[in-house]
Design a protein around this motif. Sequence first.
Motif, PDB file in Angstrom:
ATOM      1  N   GLY A   1       0.837  -1.198   0.000  1.00 21.43           N
ATOM      2  CA  GLY A   1       0.000   0.000   0.000  1.00 21.43           C
ATOM      3  C   GLY A   1       0.866   1.239   0.000  1.00 21.43           C
ATOM      4  O   GLY A   1       0.819   2.049   0.925  1.00 21.43           O
TER       5      GLY A   1
ATOM      6  N   VAL B   1      -0.442  -0.371  -4.413  1.00 15.97           N
ATOM      7  CA  VAL B   1      -1.889  -0.598  -4.450  1.00 15.97           C
ATOM      8  C   VAL B   1      -2.541   0.164  -3.301  1.00 15.97           C
ATOM      9  O   VAL B   1      -1.864   0.627  -2.388  1.00 15.97           O
ATOM     10  N   GLY B   2      -3.858   0.247  -3.335  1.00 15.57           N
ATOM     11  CA  GLY B   2      -4.596   0.876  -2.253  1.00 15.57           C
ATOM     12  C   GLY B   2      -4.853  -0.103  -1.121  1.00 15.57           C
ATOM     13  O   GLY B   2      -4.442  -1.273  -1.166  1.00 15.57           O
ATOM     14  N   THR B   3      -5.558   0.388  -0.127  1.00 18.89           N
ATOM     15  CA  THR B   3      -5.784  -0.415   1.076  1.00 18.89           C
ATOM     16  C   THR B   3      -6.678  -1.632   0.817  1.00 18.89           C
ATOM     17  O   THR B   3      -6.467  -2.692   1.393  1.00 18.89           O
ATOM     18  N   THR B   4      -7.650  -1.502  -0.084  1.00 19.07           N
ATOM     19  CA  THR B   4      -8.528  -2.640  -0.380  1.00 19.07           C
ATOM     20  C   THR B   4      -7.749  -3.771  -1.058  1.00 19.07           C
ATOM     21  O   THR B   4      -7.884  -4.946  -0.691  1.00 19.07           O
ATOM     22  N   ASP B   5      -6.916  -3.423  -2.043  1.00 18.23           N
ATOM     23  CA  ASP B   5      -6.067  -4.436  -2.677  1.00 18.23           C
ATOM     24  C   ASP B   5      -5.130  -5.061  -1.653  1.00 18.23           C
ATOM     25  O   ASP B   5      -4.877  -6.263  -1.669  1.00 18.23           O
TER      26      ASP B   5
ATOM     27  N   GLU C   1      -5.666  -5.298   1.540  1.00 12.64           N
ATOM     28  CA  GLU C   1      -6.485  -6.121   2.434  1.00 12.64           C
ATOM     29  C   GLU C   1      -6.723  -7.511   1.838  1.00 12.64           C
ATOM     30  O   GLU C   1      -6.573  -8.530   2.526  1.00 12.64           O
ATOM     31  N   VAL C   2      -7.053  -7.544   0.556  1.00 12.37           N
ATOM     32  CA  VAL C   2      -7.272  -8.830  -0.108  1.00 12.37           C
ATOM     33  C   VAL C   2      -5.946  -9.580  -0.243  1.00 12.37           C
ATOM     34  O   VAL C   2      -5.894 -10.805  -0.095  1.00 12.37           O
TER      35      VAL C   2
END
Lengths: 429, 174
Positions: free
Chosen positions: A120, A137-141, A143-144
């Motif tokens: 991130g 990447v962002g936080t959602t990526d 997280e996954v």
Amino acid sequence: MGKTLAQKIFDAHTVDTPAPGVRVLSLDRVFCHEITTPIAINDLVAIGKDRVFDPEKIKAVIDHVTPAKDSKTAEQGKTMREWAKRHGIKDFFDIGANGVCHAIFPEKGFVRPGFTVIMGDSHTCTHGAFGAFAAGVGTTDLEVGILKGVCTMREPATIKVVLNGKLRAGVFAKDVILAVIKLLTVNGATDKVIEFTGPAVDAMGMDSRMTLCNMAIEAGGTCGVCYPDMVTVDFLWPFIQNDFPSREAALAEYSKWLPDADAVYDKVVTMDVSELEPMVTFGYKPDQVKTVREMEGTPVNQIYIGSCTNGRLEDLRIAAGILKGKKISENVRAIVSPATPKIYRDALKEGIIEIFMDAGFCVTNPTCGACLGMSNGVLANGESCASTTNRNFNGRMGKGGMVHLMSPATAAATAIAGVITNSPLFTGK
Amino acid sequence: MKNFNGKILFLDRSDINTDEIIPAKYLTELTKAALKPYCLEDLSLPGFDPKKDIAGKSVIVTRANFGCGSSREHAPWVLECNGINIVIAENFARIFRQNMFNCGLMAISLEPAVIDELFKLFAGTDATLTTDLENKTFTVSNAKTSKVYPFTIGEFDLELVKAGGWVSYADSKY
């Protein structure tokens, strides 16, 4: 049809193709820091999925604000610390052992040719210097990635940047990448991988190659990559010596990631670096680049040497070589942040830290702080900074501040002069 | 699925970066909601006042390379906190664009000529955009004019929008 380096890595990591042009990739590394990870952790907890796909492949660090400067940053650190502990993430670098993510993770040998890496953090592209596919990447990526060890990416087109010739004395990888960004513009490489190749790249050590790849994002690039060669193998050898009978065998294995001769490129850009001069940015966009000569005499208030772009040992050595026996101008203040504890120790042993201190520099612990105006060197309104960092956005190092991006050599010379100036290493015209 | 209709905020500049959308000093906030007051706080755009111009808006129309710079998902989050679920631009920085769809939000590219027309016909007026995801069209209207603009969206991006984001999609599938 031949493949680029990134296409080969994609093909070897594809888990799913959910739609044309989109791949779900398996991840070899998920890197985490305390600014973008805690919200992912909290979300995983909130949805009852507080799990990690593989604690060995997740590496974490506290680097952006360290030591914590207030209750909120202390909370971010606490969230990381507790999460790393409860999931058995052994490679977690906390205060005392922490450094700037894109310096400490390569230093520990965590990145190998052919790897897929996400973090991130937009400067994750740095790790492409090892012939890996590494993307911010962002936080959602993220997280996954933490939960499942996968990430979606659109099919990468690649721009090949061929750097011919030999750099003159006093001209460095930072000057090259600033010149490349000027050429490509700030979105010239959006959604694309940049392959850096040619004799000038072959001649660079890993520190310089990381500087080059670090700023691929400033042209919009997904990742900057260098081809794995013996320089890569030599750097990694302490970490891989039990995996291969010889360095040659390691190189032979890693060479499978080299692009095919008939690989298809979106664009091929060729630049002869032999006549390149030291470069510096003048505006609020990283493609607003001039020669240092054109900017000569521009006053600055602060000098900053550090960050994931130019806080490595090679950078500190170059700057110290210029600062030795000199004092910084009374019109400026100067800060140096060795990017990792190892770099700090090595710089101490080599007498580099003493040179910085004798010159009048403040030496900070390893941290990203000043680069993004979070701590350890924030600018006041109307001030400017000669900085070895990577981003000169309006207000980046503090509201109302101006950042001039440059090499450590130029920054050191500017510290002495108090105005932007070429280093004595550069004697060309 | 989120709401993709409402009044338009026109931002007439290229290369609006993530530090302008949400400055780094606010990245220490631990909840998305806490970001709300700081939306576009550092945007360099003559005449723009974040304290007055954002309220009541649900759509951003802007120029090229929106969201360049940092990977911070705080940028889409701060827009969403302020009721802005869709950004329309000539093109986007990769990470910002992906972050939008990962959150179930939309980042839609239109041709520069179409963006130009939107600015000419609707900027500075009380303009509203309505999204028809089935037919993939936007209807943009003000007191004088109403026009329909087709758009394209990737198959996978559309699935993310319909699923409400990437976390639930990925966890059920991989």
